[in-house]
Design a protein around this motif. Structure first.
Motif, PDB file in Angstrom:
ATOM      1  N   PHE A 178     -17.644  -7.051  69.016  1.00  0.00           N
ATOM      2  CA  PHE A 178     -17.102  -7.306  67.681  1.00  0.00           C
ATOM      3  C   PHE A 178     -18.159  -7.044  66.617  1.00  0.00           C
ATOM      4  O   PHE A 178     -19.281  -7.526  66.727  1.00  0.00           O
ATOM      5  N   ASP A 179     -17.799  -6.268  65.598  1.00  0.00           N
ATOM      6  CA  ASP A 179     -18.693  -6.082  64.460  1.00  0.00           C
ATOM      7  C   ASP A 179     -18.767  -7.367  63.638  1.00  0.00           C
ATOM      8  O   ASP A 179     -19.817  -7.729  63.136  1.00  0.00           O
ATOM      9  N   LEU A 200     -14.056 -13.144  65.960  1.00  0.00           N
ATOM     10  CA  LEU A 200     -13.967 -13.497  67.379  1.00  0.00           C
ATOM     11  C   LEU A 200     -13.954 -15.008  67.566  1.00  0.00           C
ATOM     12  O   LEU A 200     -13.103 -15.559  68.281  1.00  0.00           O
ATOM     13  N   ILE A 201     -14.886 -15.680  66.917  1.00  0.00           N
ATOM     14  CA  ILE A 201     -14.982 -17.145  67.039  1.00  0.00           C
ATOM     15  C   ILE A 201     -13.748 -17.818  66.462  1.00  0.00           C
ATOM     16  O   ILE A 201     -13.215 -18.778  67.032  1.00  0.00           O
ATOM     17  N   PHE A 234      -6.503 -13.623  69.463  1.00  0.00           N
ATOM     18  CA  PHE A 234      -7.527 -12.659  69.896  1.00  0.00           C
ATOM     19  C   PHE A 234      -7.084 -11.239  69.585  1.00  0.00           C
ATOM     20  O   PHE A 234      -7.879 -10.418  69.113  1.00  0.00           O
ATOM     21  N   ILE A 235      -5.809 -10.937  69.839  1.00  0.00           N
ATOM     22  CA  ILE A 235      -5.278  -9.606  69.527  1.00  0.00           C
ATOM     23  C   ILE A 235      -5.376  -9.347  68.026  1.00  0.00           C
ATOM     24  O   ILE A 235      -5.752  -8.257  67.584  1.00  0.00           O
ATOM     25  N   GLY A 236      -5.059 -10.361  67.217  1.00  0.00           N
ATOM     26  CA  GLY A 236      -5.161 -10.222  65.773  1.00  0.00           C
ATOM     27  C   GLY A 236      -6.587  -9.959  65.322  1.00  0.00           C
ATOM     28  O   GLY A 236      -6.836  -9.098  64.461  1.00  0.00           O
ATOM     29  N   LEU A 283      -8.139  -6.474  63.549  1.00  0.00           N
ATOM     30  CA  LEU A 283      -8.856  -6.454  62.273  1.00  0.00           C
ATOM     31  C   LEU A 283     -10.249  -5.858  62.416  1.00  0.00           C
ATOM     32  O   LEU A 283     -10.731  -5.158  61.525  1.00  0.00           O
ATOM     33  N   ASP A 284     -10.887  -6.129  63.530  1.00  0.00           N
ATOM     34  CA  ASP A 284     -12.280  -5.716  63.709  1.00  0.00           C
ATOM     35  C   ASP A 284     -12.409  -4.276  64.208  1.00  0.00           C
ATOM     36  O   ASP A 284     -13.307  -3.550  63.785  1.00  0.00           O
ATOM     37  N   GLN A 285     -11.510  -3.868  65.107  1.00  0.00           N
ATOM     38  CA  GLN A 285     -11.685  -2.578  65.770  1.00  0.00           C
ATOM     39  C   GLN A 285     -10.542  -1.591  65.547  1.00  0.00           C
ATOM     40  O   GLN A 285     -10.681  -0.412  65.839  1.00  0.00           O
ATOM     41  N   GLY A 286      -9.394  -2.086  65.071  1.00  0.00           N
ATOM     42  CA  GLY A 286      -8.257  -1.197  64.846  1.00  0.00           C
ATOM     43  C   GLY A 286      -7.290  -1.155  66.019  1.00  0.00           C
ATOM     44  O   GLY A 286      -7.552  -1.683  67.101  1.00  0.00           O
TER      45      GLY A 286
END
Length: 263
Positions: A45-46, A51-52, A154-156, A160-163
């Protein structure tokens, strides 16, 4: 002059500070758990805060007086929509002979609470959830509704983070293989779908054969083969002859779909 009964500015400041929401602060062990999760899932995760947040239950936020927007409920809302889209796209491409109604039924069985909870359990998401003590003591970590919510969150967060492409790749390793392996075939009548497809294009006659029986009587497994004009279209196994035939029909439909794509 009598002393004022009002608290001093310093006392009021300290009191307000104790009541004010705080930022999320993880322990060293908690940070390590998230590092290990990312290594296990081969993800990075960028924005680690996303993630948290995906694993932060509202009970943890309330107990630790953290900003309410830091729980996973908003990510759950987003993840639900992303998951429906991703599964819909997979079914649309993978089963091009399946009707809209059957795709709707199959999708519903995949993205329902029991299924999502099972996915989360297999990925050991329950171990990662940040819970309040009360929720922890009442077994919240293993509660299906909570696990399903965490999976969606987690999917959400991943979206948002990776597309979307990364979400699809993640599902390609976690959910899509289960669909192909027939984990949800109990919701579908693949034999009827295959029959309709064969009759629609007048391709000939199909026949189901039990080609093998194996295992002890109390744990029998059957192997079925479905043939079209004597040519094998698909092979499936099951604990009953009917289940084996359903899996054989599912495999046949997948093979037919692949041939259709090559035309």
């Amino acid at each position: 002059m009598p002393q004022s009964s009002r608290p001093s500015k310093r006392a009021r400041y300290q009191h307000d500070r104790r009541r004010a929401p705080r930022k999320m602060v993880l322990s060293k062990d908690q940070k390590q758990k998230f590092d290990e999760l990312m290594e296990r899932l081969q993800l990075n995760f960028d924005n680690r805060k996303l993630l948290i947040q995906a694993f932060t239950h509202s009970s943890y936020v309330n107990e630790h007086r953290i900003f309410s927007c830091q729980d996973n409920e908003r990510l759950e809302f987003l993840g639900d929509a992303v998951l429906e889209l991703s599964v819909s796209q997979f079914l649309f491409k993978q089963f091009n002979t399946m009707s809209e109604g059957d795709m709707t039924k199959l999708r519903a069985s995949i993205v329902c609470e029991p299924s999502l909870a099972l996915f989360a359990q297999e990925l050991k998401f329950g171990e990662m959830v940040l819970l309040g003590k009360g929720e922890e003591m009442t077994g919240g970590r293993a509660r299906p509704a909570l696990l399903a919510d965490v999976f969606e969150a987690f999917i959400g967060a991943l979206y948002l983070d990776q597309g979307l492409d990364t979400v699809l790749e993640f599902l390609n390793h976690t959910i899509y293989p289960k669909i192909n392996d027939g984990a949800f075939s109990h919701m579908m009548d693949f034999k009827s779908q295959l029959q309709e497809f064969i009759q629609r294009d007048n391709l000939g006659l199909i026949q189901y054969l039990i080609v093998q029986e194996r295992g002890p009587a109390h744990n029998r497994e059957f192997v079925s083969e479905v043939q079209l004009n004597g040519e094998t279209l698909g092979v499936g196994t099951g604990r009953s002859k009917k289940e084996a035939e359903q899996h054989a029909a599912q495999q046949a439909l997948m093979n037919v779909n692949e041939k259709e794509k090559l035309k």
